[in-house]
Design a protein around this motif. Structure first.
Motif: not given
Length: 76
Positions: A5-9, A27-29, A32-36
């Protein structure tokens, strides 16, 4: 709140990243988790971002001898 749900944003950004050759969902997730979702806010240039994630190996030339650096572990 679940991770999905957090990643859906940031699904739109994840979709753009997966359009890059070599980038899958994982890799995309991770990106987004590391770099934003907005690396331009944190890194002034694409070279600084590449240096931070250590995608640019060193290339040192001295006395006509070429010594290659290695890529490292991202964001340590």
């Amino acid at each position: 709140m679940s991770v999905l749900r957090k990643a859906a944003r940031w699904q739109g950004e994840a979709d753009l990243l997966t359009s890059v050759p070599g980038f899958g969902d994982v890799v995309a997730q991770a990106w987004l988790g590391e770099i934003g979702p907005a690396p331009h806010r944190r890194f002034a240039t694409c070279q600084k971002l590449a240096s931070w994630v250590t995608l640019c190996p060193g290339n040192n030339i001295s006395a006509r001898k070429r010594k290659y650096g290695r890529t490292g572990d991202a964001g340590t």
